[in-house]
Design a protein around this motif. Structure first.
Motif, mmCIF file in Angstrom:
data_model
loop_
_atom_site.group_PDB
_atom_site.id
_atom_site.type_symbol
_atom_site.label_atom_id
_atom_site.label_comp_id
_atom_site.label_asym_id
_atom_site.label_seq_id
_atom_site.Cartn_x
_atom_site.Cartn_y
_atom_site.Cartn_z
ATOM 1 N N THR A 123 0.716 -9.897 -0.531
ATOM 2 C CA THR A 123 0.721 -8.044 -0.645
ATOM 3 C C THR A 123 -1.175 -8.239 -1.187
ATOM 4 O O THR A 123 -1.743 -6.614 -0.325
ATOM 5 C CB THR A 123 1.657 -7.199 -1.556
ATOM 6 N N ALA A 124 -1.282 -8.319 -2.035
ATOM 7 C CA ALA A 124 -2.365 -8.109 -2.586
ATOM 8 C C ALA A 124 -3.671 -8.214 -1.697
ATOM 9 O O ALA A 124 -4.529 -7.288 -0.804
ATOM 10 C CB ALA A 124 -3.357 -8.654 -4.023
ATOM 11 N N THR A 125 -3.141 -8.939 -1.178
ATOM 12 C CA THR A 125 -4.456 -10.054 -0.257
ATOM 13 C C THR A 125 -4.407 -9.190 0.812
ATOM 14 O O THR A 125 -5.735 -8.682 1.319
ATOM 15 C CB THR A 125 -4.807 -10.983 0.369
ATOM 16 N N GLY A 127 -2.654 -6.715 1.733
ATOM 17 C CA GLY A 127 -3.182 -4.946 1.482
ATOM 18 C C GLY A 127 -4.473 -4.229 1.341
ATOM 19 O O GLY A 127 -5.324 -3.745 1.733
ATOM 20 N N LEU A 128 -5.447 -5.040 0.453
ATOM 21 C CA LEU A 128 -6.977 -4.721 0.708
ATOM 22 C C LEU A 128 -7.695 -4.897 1.388
ATOM 23 O O LEU A 128 -8.314 -4.132 1.351
ATOM 24 C CB LEU A 128 -7.484 -5.506 -0.663
ATOM 25 N N TYR A 131 -4.738 -1.686 4.504
ATOM 26 C CA TYR A 131 -4.202 -0.116 4.723
ATOM 27 C C TYR A 131 -5.637 0.542 4.260
ATOM 28 O O TYR A 131 -5.574 1.702 4.597
ATOM 29 C CB TYR A 131 -4.557 -0.120 2.756
ATOM 30 N N SER A 145 1.324 2.487 3.372
ATOM 31 C CA SER A 145 1.527 1.753 2.332
ATOM 32 C C SER A 145 2.841 1.157 2.419
ATOM 33 O O SER A 145 3.226 -0.487 1.922
ATOM 34 C CB SER A 145 2.017 2.639 1.007
ATOM 35 N N ILE A 390 0.188 -2.413 -4.522
ATOM 36 C CA ILE A 390 -0.005 -1.320 -3.303
ATOM 37 C C ILE A 390 -0.399 -0.668 -3.796
ATOM 38 O O ILE A 390 -1.437 0.816 -3.649
ATOM 39 C CB ILE A 390 1.193 -1.051 -2.465
ATOM 40 N N VAL A 393 -3.792 -1.191 -4.998
ATOM 41 C CA VAL A 393 -4.641 -0.999 -3.859
ATOM 42 C C VAL A 393 -5.281 0.458 -3.556
ATOM 43 O O VAL A 393 -5.999 0.411 -3.151
ATOM 44 C CB VAL A 393 -4.446 -2.078 -2.683
ATOM 45 N N LYS A 395 -5.037 4.021 -5.167
ATOM 46 C CA LYS A 395 -4.717 3.846 -6.162
ATOM 47 C C LYS A 395 -4.431 5.773 -5.889
ATOM 48 O O LYS A 395 -4.291 6.631 -7.015
ATOM 49 C CB LYS A 395 -6.244 3.954 -7.235
#
Length: 435
Positions: A123-125, A127-128, A131, A145, A390, A393, A395
């Protein structure tokens, strides 16, 4: 052994949950509650002996080598921006279609999940990368999202999966069979997410506008950036499924292949290499501690007879096979809303697995079933860790907006876990064919 009864087991579980909710480390809490419970039931000396046996047994398991090797492969791929390459290739191929970047996000999550095996990292990688691109193309916050938060859960299901490796060790079942069994559920899960995107963009076309079509030269170039990664993953997973390499052997091949690919791309620097070693050792140590703690706790639960008592209680309800499995699914989803995914698996496996086996289903099926329930917990409030990732990522989004975006995908998750209950062959057919 006057305390060797289900009531003692229930007290142990209550203490465990309380300590977890207070922020205790899962591995430490599992081990301490299990050791303390065994001391009460069997006496301090017997508790230490049994715990020592568990410790030595875990540390000498050949299968345990699978985990750090796959983690090392994942960290090497992370260092060469594999997530960006996978998403970029998918975006070049389908990004011009309405909702194309959402499809690409799901494909990117599936591809990186096969490398990484972690929902949160996927999700983090992804998403960066995904998104900001969706926002630049005018996608609504909800679909941008929601797609990534839900797609990130594919990291737990698509093999090689860290969750399935941990389950295989604590349930003493074949990791290779678990990986094979996860293939069809992983594919159908991704297809259901794609179906959700398809329905949403037909219902509200403005939430995911069509983009420009990339020329074939760019598409082929993007595919050229991932062919070796896809080939390596296909060989690793295919080799395990076909049975000509074992999971530890496949993990070693995957780690060596990742090093070779990094070297070919001229990114095998000392910083990347030692960073991958550091993260692999740190994560492996944490997971080993969790596994040892879980097995000590499992011995405690077994000694108290709680698993047998729970099985007898469920049988007395007379719900039948489907009703019993749906009840277990509801219990897992309720616990998943307040417990971390790994805590959910390690706490419930020694209690629920005998109930599932009494219904004529194997540990292989239960491993996929409980992993699926874990995944839903990653996008289900109040914990819903993927939702908070998310938010980190993006904010500018509130957690409420992100939850609104993930709701349609959550509905497809409930449908998918129901299909696994109604049609166990989704899980069991492929391992039986390839056995």
């Amino acid at each position: 052994m006057i305390y060797a009864n289900p009531a003692t087991g229930l007290v142990g579980i209550a203490v465990l949950i309380a300590l977890l909710l207070l922020g205790g480390r899962i591995g430490v809490v599992l081990g301490l509650v299990g050791l303390g419970g065994l001391a009460v039931v069997l006496g301090p000396e017997a508790a230490l002996i049994k715990s020592g046996v568990v410790l030595i047994d875990v540390l000498t398991k050949y299968e345990l080598g699978t985990l750090p090797l796959f983690l090392f492969m994942a960290h090497i791929f992370f260092s060469i921006d594999a997530s960006r390459d996978l998403f970029d290739a998918a975006a070049k191929m389908v990004g011009h279609r309405r909702g194309g970047l959402a499809y690409a996000g799901i494909a990117g999550c599936g591809g990186f999940g096969a490398i990484n095996g972690s929902s949160l990292a996927t999700t983090a990688t992804v998403g960066l990368v995904a998104y900001p691109e969706m926002k630049r193309r005018g996608y609504a916050d909800t679909i941008a999202s929601g797609t990534i938060a839900a797609g990130g859960t594919l990291g737990q299901m698509i093999p090689p999966s860290g969750a399935l490796i941990v389950f295989g060790i604590i349930a003493e079942t074949s990791i290779g069979s678990l990986f094979t069994a996860a293939i069809i559920p992983g594919i159908t899960q991704a297809l259901l997410y794609a179906a959700v995107v398809f329905i949403l963009v037909r219902w509200k076309p403005e939430i995911a506008p069509a983009g420009e079509r990339a020329p074939w030269s760019e598409r082929l170039h993007s595919l050229g950036r991932i062919w070796e990664i896809v080939l390596l993953i296909a060989f690793v997973i295919g080799g395990i499924a076909a049975g000509f390499i074992s999971p530890p052997e496949a993990a070693a091949i995957g780690a060596a292949g990742a090093l070779l690919i990094a070297a070919m791309r001229r990114k095998l620097t000392w910083n990347n290499l030692f960073g991958a070693f550091h993260e692999t050792l740190r994560t492996s140590g944490l997971i080993y501690l969790i596994i040892i703690g879980a097995l000590i706790f499992s011995v405690f639960v077994g000694v108290t007879g709680l698993a047998d008592g729970a099985g007898a209680l469920v049988q007395s309800l007379g719900l039948g096979k489907i009703g019993t499995l749906i009840l277990l699914g509801v219990i897992l989803l309720m616990l998943g809303s307040v417990l971390d995914g790994l805590a959910l698996m390690l706490l419930t496996t020694p209690i629920l697995l005998p109930i599932v086996e009494a219904q004529g289903l194997s540990a292989i099926w239960f491993g996929i079933f409980i992993t699926r329930a874990m995944e839903i917990g990653f996008v289900h409030p109040p914990l819903g860790m993927n939702l908070y990732i998310i938010q980190g990522v993006a904010k500018d989004l509130s957690i409420t907006d992100i939850f609104r975006g993930v709701l349609p995908f959550l509905a497809s998750d409930f449908l998918h876990i129901l299909l696994i209950i109604l049609f166990p062959a989704m899980v069991l057919w492929l391992p039986e064919v390839l056995a």
